[in-house]
Structures are given as C-alpha cells and as structure tokens.
Design an enzyme around this catalytic site. Structure first.
Site, short mmCIF file in Angstrom:
data_model
loop_
_atom_site.label_atom_id
_atom_site.label_comp_id
_atom_site.label_asym_id
_atom_site.label_seq_id
_atom_site.Cartn_x
_atom_site.Cartn_y
_atom_site.Cartn_z
N LYS A 11 0.86 -1.19 0.00
CA LYS A 11 0.00 0.00 0.00
C LYS A 11 0.89 1.22 0.00
O LYS A 11 2.01 1.19 0.50
CB LYS A 11 -0.88 0.01 1.25
CG LYS A 11 -2.16 0.79 1.05
CD LYS A 11 -3.15 -0.08 0.31
CE LYS A 11 -4.51 0.56 0.18
NZ LYS A 11 -5.51 -0.44 -0.20
N1 GLU Z 1 -7.18 -0.21 -3.31
C1 GLU Z 1 -7.92 -1.41 -3.61
C2 GLU Z 1 -7.97 -2.34 -2.42
O1 GLU Z 1 -7.84 -1.91 -1.29
C3 GLU Z 1 -7.43 -2.06 -4.88
C4 GLU Z 1 -6.00 -2.51 -4.89
C5 GLU Z 1 -5.51 -3.01 -6.23
O2 GLU Z 1 -6.30 -3.10 -7.15
O3 GLU Z 1 -4.32 -3.31 -6.33
O4 GLU Z 1 -8.21 -3.50 -2.55
#
Ligand code: GLU
Length: 443
Positions: free
Chosen positions: A133
């Site tokens: 993240k």
């Molecule tokens: N931000 C989204 C999540 O928390 C998508 C992450 C992604 O597609 O890599 O799952």
C-alpha cells in the site's frame, strides 16, 4: 489444511521484528490504530494454525517500508513539502499489489495495516501477489489539477525504486483515481523510455486499463452480499440496504443491489446523508451529486448522520467508507442482519467480539471488497499479454472468483468453528505460510 510439518528451522530469536518490538504498535494502542487492529486480527487467526514461530513473526512484519519527503511546486510558485509512504508487507507469493491513498489522515501505521490486509486479500483470492500500500499525506481536493499531477509524478518518481510491473504494481484507493494512475504509468514509462502499462492497474481503458475495473470493487461486494443472502435464506426482493460511503464502491453497490430489486433505504458520505424508508433511487442521488449537490442535501428524504445509518434496522449494512467505523462504542447498536465490509478495516477487533454475540453475518473486508484487486489482476494479465477481454467476460470471471472465495471462507469457518473474518484470515495466512515453507528460507 496446508503444510505444518515443514523442516524449516525455527527462527524465533534474532528476528528483526519480534512480537515485542517496541516501535510497532501493541494492542495497548487502542482501537483507532489500524495497524494495531490488523495485528490483533492476525494474532487471533494465527492462533488456530500450527505454524512455526519464525514463520508467524515473518508474516507479522512488513517486508520493507519506504518513507519519502518531497517538494512540489504549487501554482503560486511556492514550494510545499509532502510526506509519502510505500509499504510492502509480503513478497512471498509474487510481486506486491495494492493501492495508493491520498488523504490528510494517512500515517505509516495506516499504510502498514492496509498493506498487510492486501497480502491476505490477494492470498484469499488466489492472486499471485503479495500485499502493498502507498499513501501521501494530502487532501487532493485542496490541489489544482496541475498541482495534483506534479505531486503524483514526483511521488511516482520517489517510489520508482520499488515500483515495476514485475515487482510492485499500484492501483487507486481513497483519494486517487484512473487519472492519477495514468500519470504514474506515464512517469514510469518516461523514465524507462517506452510504455509500460502493466506497472499500474485501474488506468483509463484508453491506455491499457481493463473494462469493468472502475465498478469491480462494488460489483464484487454485491456478489458477496447475494451469496450471504442465499446462505441465510433471505429474499433479495424484499430486502433493505443502508450504505455508508457513497463513493466509487458504495454507489456501485447501491446501484447493483437496486437493479435487482433491493430497497436502498439510506446512503451517507463523510458529512452525513439521507434516509427514506420507502427507498431511494441511487441514480437520482448520483445525478444530484453530479449537479454539485451533496448526499446530505438530497431532497425527498430525511437527513441522518453516519452514526444513525450504522444503527438502522435494515437487512444489509454496507460499510464502504473507511476504517474504524464500527467500534466497541456502537457495535451493540448495529441492527442489520448482514454487514458487508466494502471498505478496508471498518470494524475493530473489539467490535468484532460484540458482533459475534449479536449474530450478525459479517462479510469480512478482505473478501467483501476483493473485487477491485481481482479485476486489477485481470487488467495486469491483459496488459502483459496485450490482449483485452470484453466487459462481460471480466464480470463473469469476477463473479466466479468472488463466489468461489466466499464458499472457501464458509468451508474454512465450518472447519475451524470460527467467525467469517477469522476464517478468511486463516485461509489467507495458511496459503502465504505454505508458499513460504515451500520456497524455503534463503540462503
Ligand atoms: N485499493 C484497492 C484495495 O484496497 C485495490 C487494490 C488493487 O487493485 O491493487 O483492494
């Protein structure tokens, strides 16, 4: 289930991240710390598994953390310094995957928690990724379009030491969107000298994005809600739904559930919202927002707070806003039959204990909102093969993968006699631990 009898030596001492490491939050930090909550969930799930202490300690700790400080030239010619992060929680199952969040509330601990949840989410969905993240401490609404572009291009450059189509693939999260992904893709490609679409997902379709990606998280949530209703013998045509967070996830859930005849009785955004027992048409609310209105001043319904919404007597409560919404203070007041966690970490471990006693059916975040990263995976695969699928194929694959994951969580829950959240985490942690054992400890 899985490998527990491995021959890997235990690494219980000398670990860089022992359970008592003082710079990592312990439970004493309280419910509002997302990382402390993620660790508490992990500890609970892992207690059901027969894993070596060294494996547990490795999985408990982020693999690597990058903190950056960088200047951005504002439109006024002033130079402002911003703080950003990119955390890789695990690289065991493949390149790292996870969104980038732009918010004033971003902290390193929040990013660590979200990265850890991405590891479990990807493992639960059987995607060949580890979790990551990123975040920048900024309110994107306070920036002009060009300032947002400059901030994004600079942040992308700062994290480019980690990023890559085979190493770490970002995606949108709170406060970011497909335009931000386009700038990241372009910045990375400019540095390399040729276009590399697979470096991010959630891009516009024009530059290698996937059809169906924007709606994927909401659609996936809807699949899990319908699976839960089937399991509980509930009839969707008479069911009532309250949606906290009417953004990219919540609005799609509201629309798709409305389309199949469910009654959307309340929706809120961060500043509050509206309730109408006769039902709201989410398309009308969206038109109102497009016309410059806010959810809370939508006409023909009574105004409610976010706290009121969580306590509504309804069949399905969709928590699609942010972390720590259902806590020890309000969990006993939640009256819905199903809690669908469209957001990451909306329920604290303390609230989980209370919800267990009230009998609500919780669809845990790492399952409920996994549709986004699942279609991100499909986007990445399409980019790598330069061959693109029509939207009905994407939606069909999403439906199949979500329903399969839902079923596996139910089976795991029955096997271990645990809550849905513990079941989802147990399944995910076991899969990552298995991969770690099979790969072996280097050197
Ligand atoms: N931000 C989204 C999540 O928390 C998508 C992450 C992604 O597609 O890599 O799952």
């Amino acid at each position: 289930m899985g490998h527990t009898d491995d021959k890997t030596p235990d690494v219980s001492t000398g670990s860089p991240c022992s359970i008592t490491r003082p710079d990592l939050p312990q439970r004493a930090q309280g419910e509002e710390n997302a990382y402390s909550n993620a660790l508490a969930q992990f500890d609970k799930a892992v207690s059901h598994l027969n894993l070596k202490k060294g494996i547990v300690e490795t999985l408990r700790c982020p693999k690597r953390e990058l903190s950056v400080s960088f200047p951005v030239l504002m439109d006024t010619q002033e130079i402002k310094v911003f703080k950003g992060y990119r955390v890789h929680h695990s690289v065991v199952k493949g390149p790292t995957k996870g969104g980038i969040r732009y918010s004033k509330a971003v902290t390193l601990d929040e990013v660590r928690a979200l990265a850890m949840w991405m590891t479990w989410k990807c493992a639960l969905m059987n995607l060949p990724y580890g979790g990551a993240k990123g975040g920048v401490v900024v309110d994107p609404k306070e920036l002009s379009f060009r300032e947002l572009e400059r901030l994004t291009r600079r942040y992308a450059t700062e994290i480019s030491v980690l990023m890559g189509p085979e190493s770490d693939i970002p995606a949108p999260d709170m406060g970011t969107n497909s335009q931000v992904m386009a700038w990241i893709m372009d910045t990375y490609s400019m540095h390399k000298g040729f276009s590399i679409p697979a470096v991010v997902t959630g891009k516009p379709v024009e530059i290698g994005g996937s059809l169906g990606r924007t709606e994927a998280t909401g659609r996936g949530t809807t699949v899990t809600v319908l699976e839960a209703m089937k399991r509980l013998g509930m009839d969707p045509s008479n069911a009532t739904v309250a949606v906290q967070g009417f953004g990219n996830v919540g609005s799609v859930v509201a629309k798709t559930l409305h389309e199949i005849g469910m009654k959307i009785v309340a929706v809120t955004c961060s500043r509050g919202g509206v309730h109408n027992g006769k039902g709201l048409d989410p398309h009308d609310v969206l038109r109102h927002l497009e016309g410059g209105g806010c959810v809370y001043n939508f006409q023909g319904a009574e105004a409610i707070t976010n706290e009121d919404l969580l306590q509504l007597d309804c069949d399905v409560l969709v928590a699609a806003a942010l972390e720590n919404q259902i806590t020890s203070k309000n969990a006993d007041k939640v009256r819905a039959k199903i809690l669908a966690e469209g957001a990451n970490g909306p329920t604290t471990p303390e609230a989980d204990e209370i919800l267990k006693t009230t009998g609500i059916f919780v669809i845990p975040d790492i399952l409920c909102n996994a549709g986004g990263v699942t279609v991100s995976y499909l986007e990445w695969v399409q980019d790598l093969q330069s061959f693109f699928w029509p939207v009905d194929e994407i939606n069909r694959k999403l439906q199949t993968l979500m329903a399969r994951a839902f079923e596996s969580v139910m089976e795991c829950g029955a096997h271990y006699k645990v809550s849905n959240r513990e079941a989802a985490q147990i399944l995910a942690i076991q899969r990552v631990a298995d991969a770690m054992v099979i790969r072996g400890i280097y050197p």
